[in-house]
Design a protein around this motif. Sequence first.
Motif, PDB file in Angstrom:
ATOM      1  N   LEU A   5      -0.831 -17.092 -14.510  1.00  0.00           N
ATOM      2  CA  LEU A   5      -1.321 -16.004 -13.683  1.00  0.00           C
ATOM      3  C   LEU A   5      -1.228 -16.387 -12.208  1.00  0.00           C
ATOM      4  CD1 LEU A   5      -4.528 -14.934 -15.653  1.00  0.00           C
ATOM      5  CD2 LEU A   5      -2.323 -13.767 -15.593  1.00  0.00           C
ATOM      6  N   PHE A   6      -0.771 -15.433 -11.372  1.00  0.00           N
ATOM      7  CA  PHE A   6      -0.661 -15.663  -9.949  1.00  0.00           C
ATOM      8  C   PHE A   6      -1.358 -14.527  -9.198  1.00  0.00           C
ATOM      9  CE2 PHE A   6       3.293 -17.453 -11.783  1.00  0.00           C
ATOM     10  CZ  PHE A   6       3.053 -18.788 -11.491  1.00  0.00           C
ATOM     11  N   ASP A  12      -0.133 -19.119  -1.817  1.00  0.00           N
ATOM     12  CA  ASP A  12      -0.073 -20.169  -2.826  1.00  0.00           C
ATOM     13  C   ASP A  12      -0.347 -19.667  -4.233  1.00  0.00           C
ATOM     14  OD1 ASP A  12      -2.735 -19.598  -2.635  1.00  0.00           O
ATOM     15  OD2 ASP A  12      -3.373 -21.599  -2.029  1.00  0.00           O
ATOM     16  N   GLY A  13      -0.596 -18.357  -4.383  1.00  0.00           N
ATOM     17  CA  GLY A  13      -0.814 -17.789  -5.696  1.00  0.00           C
ATOM     18  C   GLY A  13      -2.198 -18.005  -6.273  1.00  0.00           C
ATOM     19  N   ILE A  14      -3.103 -18.606  -5.502  1.00  0.00           N
ATOM     20  CA  ILE A  14      -4.447 -18.934  -5.981  1.00  0.00           C
ATOM     21  C   ILE A  14      -5.456 -17.986  -5.339  1.00  0.00           C
ATOM     22  CG2 ILE A  14      -6.221 -20.730  -6.117  1.00  0.00           C
ATOM     23  CD1 ILE A  14      -3.988 -22.787  -5.912  1.00  0.00           C
ATOM     24  N   LYS A  18     -11.646 -15.055   0.395  1.00  0.00           N
ATOM     25  CA  LYS A  18     -11.056 -14.603   1.658  1.00  0.00           C
ATOM     26  C   LYS A  18      -9.837 -13.720   1.409  1.00  0.00           C
ATOM     27  CE  LYS A  18      -9.075 -16.296   5.994  1.00  0.00           C
ATOM     28  NZ  LYS A  18      -8.731 -17.504   6.796  1.00  0.00           N
ATOM     29  N   SER A  19      -8.946 -14.168   0.515  1.00  0.00           N
ATOM     30  CA  SER A  19      -7.750 -13.374   0.233  1.00  0.00           C
ATOM     31  C   SER A  19      -8.112 -12.070  -0.463  1.00  0.00           C
ATOM     32  CB  SER A  19      -6.762 -14.180  -0.611  1.00  0.00           C
ATOM     33  OG  SER A  19      -7.297 -14.462  -1.893  1.00  0.00           O
ATOM     34  N   SER A 293       3.533 -21.001  -5.866  1.00  0.00           N
ATOM     35  CA  SER A 293       3.014 -20.210  -6.978  1.00  0.00           C
ATOM     36  C   SER A 293       3.605 -18.810  -6.900  1.00  0.00           C
ATOM     37  CB  SER A 293       1.486 -20.152  -6.939  1.00  0.00           C
ATOM     38  OG  SER A 293       0.935 -21.443  -7.109  1.00  0.00           O
ATOM     39  N   SER A 294       4.651 -18.597  -7.643  1.00  0.00           N
ATOM     40  CA  SER A 294       5.289 -17.285  -7.732  1.00  0.00           C
ATOM     41  C   SER A 294       6.240 -17.333  -8.916  1.00  0.00           C
ATOM     42  CB  SER A 294       6.047 -16.946  -6.449  1.00  0.00           C
ATOM     43  OG  SER A 294       7.147 -17.817  -6.288  1.00  0.00           O
TER      44      SER A 294
END
Length: 363
Positions: A5-6, A12-14, A18-19, A293-294
């Motif tokens: 899972l990304f 960075d996919g995490i 915040k994101s 991470s992708s």
Amino acid sequence: MEDALFWAAAQDGIYCAKSGYQFLQEKVSRSSPSSSSAPTLSEAQWCLFWKSPAFPRCKQLAWRVWVGAVPVRHSLRRRGLDIDPCCAICGVEEETLDHLFLRCEVVRATWFGTELGVRIDDGVSFHAFMGQVLQTRDKEVVAAVQTVLCAIWEARNKVVFEGYEFRWRNVVSRFQSLVCPFDPGAGTTRDAGDRRAHTTRWRRPPRGRVKMNIDAATNQSKIAGFGCVARDYNGDILAAASLFPTVVLSATLGEALSLRWAMVLATQLGFRRVQFETDSLLLHRAWKKRRGSSILFTVIAYCFNLMHLFDYVDLSFVRREGNSAADFMARNASSLSNVVWVEEGPPGLTAILNSDVLASVPS
């Protein structure tokens, strides 16, 4: 490899709070009405847009295209000027922003001829296209796109005011002259070794190694054909192969999958010391980063897992002119019946191979 899972909103996919907050803020801004016809960009996207290493005039031109402040014939006619609205380049369709910078057939050839190797889909808008570029979060890619836009606009104005003919090769050459200070293939050091790696022609591999050029040709339906050609130090063909069809999510992912396919094929052919070569700038950059991470990096990670099968393996970048043989195999993959040629190739490939050998200089 196992599924993973990304979180697409983070580089960075995490996922982090915040994101997630930024994602919700961008969603609200997109749904809010705007006084401009241009979609609203987030603060992070504008920061990426203006902090790219492109020349200021290239960034300013790209911004003017984004807000619709470029005087194309469609806009001038709407403002009351009695002029021919047809495109100054092709003379077939109306010269709108989307047509001039993306959809015109000659302009499409320009995008494809650059190191980016972009294939413009039918009906794509400039805002959607630029939004995809900004989603890469890569300053060099954003700068390259901004520079291509500037080169296209310069060439168009020469057609209108100086009577020049619009030639896509000339526009690509102008782009390369403008992009030189931040050459994506060379990074920031731009030493002699980097410049050699960013060559425009096919080069022979060192003695004892096999160079395998790879390419993927993806159509508008996301169906890709793969092609590869393996040669030795003398330029003699060792193998050629194609694969069709493969469904891909994007052209760059198709390039990565063609690398994975070529690495497996190389092991089956008994090649132990291989220099793979691609004309995909994004794939080459992902290979050099080695982690992320992708979906693209998932394929890259699979390729790294195959490295233990080789005594030597690496991936180099060459401009499109130096990857003609693999491009021929990829574009004709649908008619080549997934055949692997050993020490020979299909009809039509020989002329390309001879041209490469004559133009190459021993490493």
